[in-house]
Scaffold this active site. Structure first.
Site, PDB file in Angstrom:
ATOM      1  CB  CYS A  74      -0.986  -0.119   1.261  1.00 38.04           C
ATOM      2  SG  CYS A  74      -2.035   1.443   1.382  1.00 38.04           S
ATOM      3  CB  CYS A  83      -2.444  -2.296   6.854  1.00 41.49           C
ATOM      4  SG  CYS A  83      -4.021  -2.882   6.038  1.00 41.49           S
ATOM      5  CD  GLN A 300     -17.171 -11.814  13.279  1.00 39.22           C
ATOM      6  OE1 GLN A 300     -15.929 -11.727  13.228  1.00 39.22           O
ATOM      7  NE2 GLN A 300     -17.712 -12.444  14.712  1.00 39.22           N
ATOM      8  CB  CYS A 434     -12.187  -9.349  18.630  1.00 31.47           C
ATOM      9  SG  CYS A 434     -13.460  -8.531  19.700  1.00 31.47           S
TER      10      CYS A 434
END
Ligand SMILES: C[S@@+](CC[C@H](N)C(=O)[O-])C[C@H]1O[C@@H](n2cnc3c(N)ncnc32)[C@H](O)[C@@H]1O
Length: 505
Positions: A74, A83, A300, A434
């Site tokens: 990216c 990210c 999700q 999570c």
């Protein structure tokens, strides 16, 4: 060292990864968090900040690159807050996620683990998301390159992601590789149209401006793409003008929705959604099941991995079936969202009771039972706060659960909910988390009555340090009194110092 830090440069070897995505090094007696570092790097770093009992540094020069380094795909890497692990090979990401889960549970949570299964990775580390939310702003965040070259930003009207640590500055996004590439084309077309029309982009300090957020939800399996615009001024004509412009160019969009939000905060889940064209929901598919999801419901965001995550839950449920039985009698599905887990495992259960806070998600859950042609009498969904609904009275009316599946948000379960579980004492609990740090806290709280027999981490978010973990808990034959334990000895799941120390061993 003095309270205030005099910035300095030093050479360090990066020896581990912290749970927030930064690399970890040691300098004298200090733990140093190194931004954008990869464990295995030897680097000259600029130590510029003290954070609690640790130091924070950025890389000036890599002396020897780690064998785990990868080229980020990216162009926004380094400036965007997402990210952060794109500069690490996917194999290494999985290795560190597995280690993170085990370290946090065993060293911070002091949880005794039974079988530790290997993390479930993905074959699609890009384009995996079914939802992205972009923000409009009249204050542009300067990229790393622009800062390095001391350049100003020419255009302040931007559409992208909030800059890390800022609530008013947005990084203009040209291409994000996490969703279908058409999303990039649509987002860029929206921004170009709005600039050409001279529409105002939201100012999050002054709370003025027309355009606030742009949300995409899509399903590769069903081919649906929902676009939702959130605006600060109630102006249906302008909304229509934009939507008509997009409709002529992007046949991929299957529904156009919008919300008028004039509140000071950007939460829109409590506001009415207006439909311009298409359906006020989209349909997602996980395994054999279809799910109708409305724009305000949680679902999700990595459907391919969600199916695998639910597959782990199903395996665990299968593994604890009472002898000679093909189904469990009664299962509670806590934090049920749109009923997705309960529906996915329904062929292993006689009756399921789902409990969920968001009323619209509960309506979706009923819709999903019908959509999948399941017998409605086997399901019951309750809308409300688990703190109030999970109770002895519920069990007396509906029955005591054989198994409880719990899938709380990042903050984990409320202490009251944990207490209720300890009172209800189902034979097994399947805990989907999570955030391993809050799961560690909850497992510790449950440990007087429950032992962890299996865990399996699942990677739902490649290129980030986030990791999901499923734990199978079995009720003990008798209550365990922890040796030397004082009641109320709490774990702080947000202690990054502890996390770093634990990760350093
Ligand atoms: C991590 S999501 C899981 C949803 C669902 N199990 C799934 O897999 O899609 C957590 C859900 O818990 C709900 N929730 C959060 N706090 C709650 C509470 N106190 N009581 C009931 N539900 C809650 C949220 O609305 C959200 O739908």
């Amino acid at each position: 060292m003095a309270r205030r830090l005099n910035p300095f440069r030093t050479e360090v070897e990066l020896i581990d990864a912290a749970s927030d995505g930064r690399a970890v090094a040691r300098h004298q007696d200090w733990v140093v968090f190194v931004e954008h570092g990869v464990p295995g790097d030897v680097a000259e770093v600029y130590v510029y900040r003290k954070q609690k009992k640790n130091l924070v540094a950025r890389i000036d020069r890599i002396v020897t690159p780690s064998p785990d380094r990868a080229e980020p795909r990216c162009a926004h890497f380094g400036s965007c807050g997402g990210c952060k692990w794109q500069n690490m090979t996917y194999d290494a990401q999985l290795r560190f996620k597995q280690k993170q889960v085990v370290n946090i549970l065993t060293r911070i949570g002091k949880v005794e683990l039974g079988e530790i299964e290997p993390i479930l990775g993905t074959e699609s580390a890009y384009g995996y998301r079914n939802k992205l939310e972009f923000s409009f702003s009249n204050k542009a965040w300067r990229t790393r390159e622009q800062m390095r070259h001391d350049q100003e930003v020419d255009e302040q009207r931007v559409l992208g992601f909030y800059a890390p640590g800022f609530y008013d500055k947005v990084l203009d996004i040209d291409a994000c590789h996490l969703m279908d590439p058409v999303v990039n084309d649509i987002r860029n077309a929206v921004r170009a149209f709005a600039r050409a029309e001279d529409w105002t982009f939201y100012d999050n300090r002054a709370h003025t401006g027309f355009l606030r957020n742009l949300v995409f939800r899509s399903s590769a399996a069903t081919g649906e793409l929902m676009l939702m615009l959130i605006v600060g001024e109630d102006d249906p004509e302008k909304v229509e003008q934009l939507f008509a412009h997009l409709e002529a160019r992007f046949p991929a969009i299957t529904s156009y929705l919008w919300i008028h939000n004039e509140k000071l905060n950007s939460t829109y889940t409590d506001l009415p959604v207006r439909t311009w064209k298409g359906t006020p929901y989209y349909t997602e598919q996980l395994g054999d099941f279809r799910y109708r999801v409305r724009p305000v419901s949680f679902f999700q965001t990595n459907p391919r991995q969600a199916a695998r995550l639910y597959g782990v839950v199903k395996d665990y449920l299968q593994a604890v079936l009472p002898e000679g039985k093909s189904r469990h009698g009664l299962v509670y599905d806590l934090y049920a969202g749109t009923g997705s887990i309960g529906i996915f495992v329904s062929d292993l259960v006689e009756r399921i009771i789902g409990i969920e806070y968001v009323a619209a998600a509960v309506e979706d859950a009923w819709e999903n039972v019908r959509l999948n042609e399941l017998d409605e009498n086997r399901f019951r969904f309750l809308a409300g706060d688990l703190k109030d609904l999970l109770s002895e009275e519920l069990a007396q009316t509906e029955g005591y659960p054989d198994v409880v599946i719990t899938d709380p948000p990042r903050q984990g379960m409320d202490a009251k909910v944990v207490d209720r579980l300890l009172a209800l004492k189902p034979a097994h609990i399947i805990y989907v988390s999570c955030k391993p740090a809050t799961q560690a806290r909850d497992l510790d709280l449950l440990s007087s009555w429950y032992e962890v027999v299996r865990i399996r981490p699942v990677d739902m978010f490649p290129h980030t340090a986030h990791v999901e973990n499923v734990a199978l808990l079995r009720r003990r034959a008798q209550q365990r009194i922890k040796p030397g334990s004082q009641s109320g000895e709490a774990i702080n799941p947000d202690s990054s110092h502890d996390a770093a120390q634990a990760s350093l061993g």
